[in-house]
Design a protein around this motif. Structure first.
Motif, PDB file in Angstrom:
ATOM      1  N   LYS A 165      30.238  34.899  33.238  1.00 18.72           N
ATOM      2  CA  LYS A 165      29.826  36.011  32.391  1.00 18.72           C
ATOM      3  C   LYS A 165      30.246  37.348  32.993  1.00 18.72           C
ATOM      4  CE  LYS A 165      25.767  38.000  30.094  1.00 18.72           C
ATOM      5  NZ  LYS A 165      24.289  37.895  29.925  1.00 18.72           N
ATOM      6  N   ASP A 166      30.062  37.494  34.305  1.00 18.97           N
ATOM      7  CA  ASP A 166      30.466  38.729  34.992  1.00 18.97           C
ATOM      8  C   ASP A 166      31.969  38.949  34.889  1.00 18.97           C
ATOM      9  OD1 ASP A 166      27.860  39.182  35.704  1.00 18.97           O
ATOM     10  OD2 ASP A 166      28.090  38.617  37.807  1.00 18.97           O
ATOM     11  N   LEU A 167      32.742  37.882  35.117  1.00 15.77           N
ATOM     12  CA  LEU A 167      34.197  37.996  35.080  1.00 15.77           C
ATOM     13  C   LEU A 167      34.690  38.309  33.664  1.00 15.77           C
ATOM     14  CD1 LEU A 167      35.354  35.121  37.465  1.00 15.77           C
ATOM     15  CD2 LEU A 167      35.234  37.571  37.921  1.00 15.77           C
ATOM     16  N   ASP A 168      34.022  37.758  32.680  1.00 10.56           N
ATOM     17  CA  ASP A 168      34.392  38.059  31.295  1.00 10.56           C
ATOM     18  C   ASP A 168      34.209  39.553  31.007  1.00 10.56           C
ATOM     19  OD1 ASP A 168      35.217  37.058  28.650  1.00 10.56           O
ATOM     20  OD2 ASP A 168      33.208  37.676  28.015  1.00 10.56           O
ATOM     21  N   THR A 169      33.110  40.114  31.506  1.00 10.21           N
ATOM     22  CA  THR A 169      32.861  41.556  31.367  1.00 10.21           C
ATOM     23  C   THR A 169      33.920  42.359  32.115  1.00 10.21           C
ATOM     24  OG1 THR A 169      30.475  41.185  31.173  1.00 10.21           O
ATOM     25  CG2 THR A 169      31.180  43.405  31.742  1.00 10.21           C
ATOM     26  N   ASP A 170      34.258  41.905  33.321  1.00 10.15           N
ATOM     27  CA  ASP A 170      35.277  42.600  34.124  1.00 10.15           C
ATOM     28  C   ASP A 170      36.637  42.595  33.427  1.00 10.15           C
ATOM     29  OD1 ASP A 170      33.411  43.081  36.082  1.00 10.15           O
ATOM     30  OD2 ASP A 170      34.038  41.421  37.366  1.00 10.15           O
ATOM     31  N   ILE A 210      50.835  54.802  38.665  1.00 11.50           N
ATOM     32  CA  ILE A 210      51.496  53.637  38.074  1.00 11.50           C
ATOM     33  C   ILE A 210      51.289  52.407  38.963  1.00 11.50           C
ATOM     34  CG2 ILE A 210      53.757  52.645  37.508  1.00 11.50           C
ATOM     35  CD1 ILE A 210      54.569  55.421  36.474  1.00 11.50           C
ATOM     36  N   ALA A 211      51.332  52.610  40.289  1.00  9.96           N
ATOM     37  CA  ALA A 211      51.066  51.498  41.215  1.00  9.96           C
ATOM     38  C   ALA A 211      49.643  50.980  41.019  1.00  9.96           C
ATOM     39  CB  ALA A 211      51.279  51.962  42.655  1.00  9.96           C
ATOM     40  N   LYS A 212      48.709  51.900  40.823  1.00 13.39           N
ATOM     41  CA  LYS A 212      47.320  51.501  40.578  1.00 13.39           C
ATOM     42  C   LYS A 212      47.208  50.689  39.292  1.00 13.39           C
ATOM     43  CE  LYS A 212      43.188  53.228  38.471  1.00 13.39           C
ATOM     44  NZ  LYS A 212      42.446  54.363  37.903  1.00 13.39           N
ATOM     45  N   ASP A 213      47.843  51.161  38.234  1.00 15.11           N
ATOM     46  CA  ASP A 213      47.753  50.464  36.951  1.00 15.11           C
ATOM     47  C   ASP A 213      48.371  49.072  37.050  1.00 15.11           C
ATOM     48  OD1 ASP A 213      47.071  50.332  34.169  1.00 15.11           O
ATOM     49  OD2 ASP A 213      49.193  50.596  33.699  1.00 15.11           O
ATOM     50  N   ASN A 214      49.492  48.961  37.739  1.00 22.53           N
ATOM     51  CA  ASN A 214      50.128  47.650  37.926  1.00 22.53           C
ATOM     52  C   ASN A 214      49.226  46.719  38.726  1.00 22.53           C
ATOM     53  OD1 ASN A 214      52.440  48.399  36.520  1.00 22.53           O
ATOM     54  ND2 ASN A 214      53.541  49.025  38.358  1.00 22.53           N
ATOM     55  N   PHE A 215      48.531  47.278  39.721  1.00 22.75           N
ATOM     56  CA  PHE A 215      47.610  46.460  40.511  1.00 22.75           C
ATOM     57  C   PHE A 215      46.435  46.012  39.652  1.00 22.75           C
ATOM     58  CE2 PHE A 215      44.042  45.926  43.543  1.00 22.75           C
ATOM     59  CZ  PHE A 215      44.583  44.894  44.293  1.00 22.75           C
ATOM     60  N   TYR A 216      45.949  46.897  38.797  1.00 17.98           N
ATOM     61  CA  TYR A 216      44.866  46.531  37.880  1.00 17.98           C
ATOM     62  C   TYR A 216      45.277  45.350  36.998  1.00 17.98           C
ATOM     63  CZ  TYR A 216      41.448  50.309  38.581  1.00 17.98           C
ATOM     64  OH  TYR A 216      40.474  51.129  39.081  1.00 17.98           O
ATOM     65  N   VAL A 217      46.535  45.345  36.562  1.00 20.22           N
ATOM     66  CA  VAL A 217      47.038  44.240  35.737  1.00 20.22           C
ATOM     67  C   VAL A 217      46.988  42.935  36.530  1.00 20.22           C
ATOM     68  CG1 VAL A 217      49.087  43.285  34.602  1.00 20.22           C
ATOM     69  CG2 VAL A 217      48.496  45.683  34.270  1.00 20.22           C
ATOM     70  N   SER A 218      47.395  42.978  37.808  1.00 20.59           N
ATOM     71  CA  SER A 218      47.363  41.775  38.640  1.00 20.59           C
ATOM     72  C   SER A 218      45.922  41.337  38.914  1.00 20.59           C
ATOM     73  CB  SER A 218      48.118  42.004  39.958  1.00 20.59           C
ATOM     74  OG  SER A 218      47.435  42.928  40.786  1.00 20.59           O
ATOM     75  N   VAL A 219      45.004  42.293  39.036  1.00 21.79           N
ATOM     76  CA  VAL A 219      43.585  41.966  39.236  1.00 21.79           C
ATOM     77  C   VAL A 219      43.033  41.253  38.003  1.00 21.79           C
ATOM     78  CG1 VAL A 219      41.265  42.934  39.495  1.00 21.79           C
ATOM     79  CG2 VAL A 219      43.130  43.808  40.887  1.00 21.79           C
ATOM     80  N   LYS A 220      43.407  41.751  36.837  1.00 22.91           N
ATOM     81  CA  LYS A 220      42.954  41.106  35.593  1.00 22.91           C
ATOM     82  C   LYS A 220      43.476  39.674  35.512  1.00 22.91           C
ATOM     83  CE  LYS A 220      43.519  40.911  30.671  1.00 22.91           C
ATOM     84  NZ  LYS A 220      44.448  41.162  29.588  1.00 22.91           N
ATOM     85  N   GLU A 221      44.749  39.488  35.846  1.00 22.31           N
ATOM     86  CA  GLU A 221      45.342  38.140  35.817  1.00 22.31           C
ATOM     87  C   GLU A 221      44.606  37.219  36.786  1.00 22.31           C
ATOM     88  OE1 GLU A 221      49.401  38.876  36.746  1.00 22.31           O
ATOM     89  OE2 GLU A 221      49.935  39.538  34.711  1.00 22.31           O
ATOM     90  N   ARG A 222      44.290  37.735  37.965  1.00 28.21           N
ATOM     91  CA  ARG A 222      43.577  36.939  38.962  1.00 28.21           C
ATOM     92  C   ARG A 222      42.173  36.591  38.485  1.00 28.21           C
ATOM     93  NH1 ARG A 222      44.816  33.241  42.632  1.00 28.21           N
ATOM     94  NH2 ARG A 222      43.185  33.085  44.213  1.00 28.21           N
ATOM     95  N   ALA A 223      41.494  37.560  37.889  1.00 28.99           N
ATOM     96  CA  ALA A 223      40.143  37.326  37.372  1.00 28.99           C
ATOM     97  C   ALA A 223      40.165  36.258  36.275  1.00 28.99           C
ATOM     98  CB  ALA A 223      39.547  38.629  36.837  1.00 28.99           C
ATOM     99  N   GLU A 224      41.194  36.283  35.431  1.00 31.37           N
ATOM    100  CA  GLU A 224      41.315  35.278  34.366  1.00 31.37           C
ATOM    101  C   GLU A 224      41.535  33.884  34.957  1.00 31.37           C
ATOM    102  OE1 GLU A 224      43.184  37.851  30.647  1.00 31.37           O
ATOM    103  OE2 GLU A 224      44.533  37.065  32.193  1.00 31.37           O
TER     104      GLU A 224
END
Length: 221
Positions: A48-53, A194-208
């Motif tokens: 549930k937490d990860l879905d929110t994240d 832009i580096a931050k945004d790209n890292f956020y994308v990788s964090v989302k992929e990892r969370a999924e």
């Protein structure tokens, strides 16, 4: 001398041993079932937490794209390219003062960590995946946000206060785009953001990925 009925004594001893063994087994079974119930609850809460994240990271990506657009336009404008109207320019300058942070849901994870119950997650690999996500990936977002916030505090806002009048939509100095200070400031901020945004994308992929593994593990239990 009274004859000892060894067979009866042995039988009684075996009954006692059997009773104790059954009691230990039942207690162990009860504890195992309790741990399994807790494990399922914790995993369901983590999901549930990860879905929110993940939803929050989607929203942040949309906001970050808008800020990235402003940074690209401003950095190009510092090289003499078109940026549109003065109103658009002021909008871009205002937009880059905002660095939306990622604030993950950490309650369940911190509860597991603080209580020493991380081992409730029976799979060693899955447990490591969860820890890696929170301790490495999520911590990385904090470091990016801290760096960007420092850049905004030390360079962006002081520059805007000196050079931009947001209330009227006009720049105090019409040549501020040509300043080397502005060019260095905006290009440095652009590439960091832009580096931050790209890292956020990788964090989302990892969370999924971790969320998917937790859901699969829960189905198999």
């Amino acid at each position: 001398m009274k004859k000892i009925n060894w067979l009866d004594h042995i039988a009684n001893l075996l009954v006692v041993i059997l009773g104790i063994s059954i009691a230990f087994y039942l207690e162990s079974y009860k504890e195992e079932e309790s741990n399994r119930t807790q494990e399922r609850k914790y995993i369901a809460s983590l999901i549930k937490d990860l879905d929110t994240d993940i939803q929050a990271l989607d929203t942040l990506h949309s906001i970050n794209e808008s800020i990235s657009e402003a940074l690209v336009t401003l950095s190009n404008a510092s090289l003499g390219r078109s940026y549109g109207s003065d109103t658009a320019l002021m909008n871009y300058m205002f937009r880059i003062q905002y660095n939306p942070p990622f604030s993950p849901q950490r309650t369940t994870y911190e509860s597991l960590k603080a209580s020493g119950k991380m081992d409730l997650i029976g799979s060693f690999e899955l447990r490591n995946d969860v820890v890696d996500l929170y301790e490495q990936f999520y911590r990385g977002t904090n470091e990016f946000d801290a760096s960007l916030n420092e850049h905004i505090r030390d360079f962006i806002r002081p520059f805007n206060i000196e050079n931009v009048r947001f209330s009227s939509g006009q720049s105090i100095s019409p040549d501020f785009l040509k300043k080397n200070e502005f060019r260095n400031m905006i290009f440095g901020y652009r590439y960091l953001f832009i580096a931050k945004d790209n890292f956020y994308v990788s964090v989302k992929e990892r969370a999924e990925i971790v969320k998917g593994k937790l859901e699969e593990y829960l189905r198999e239990e």
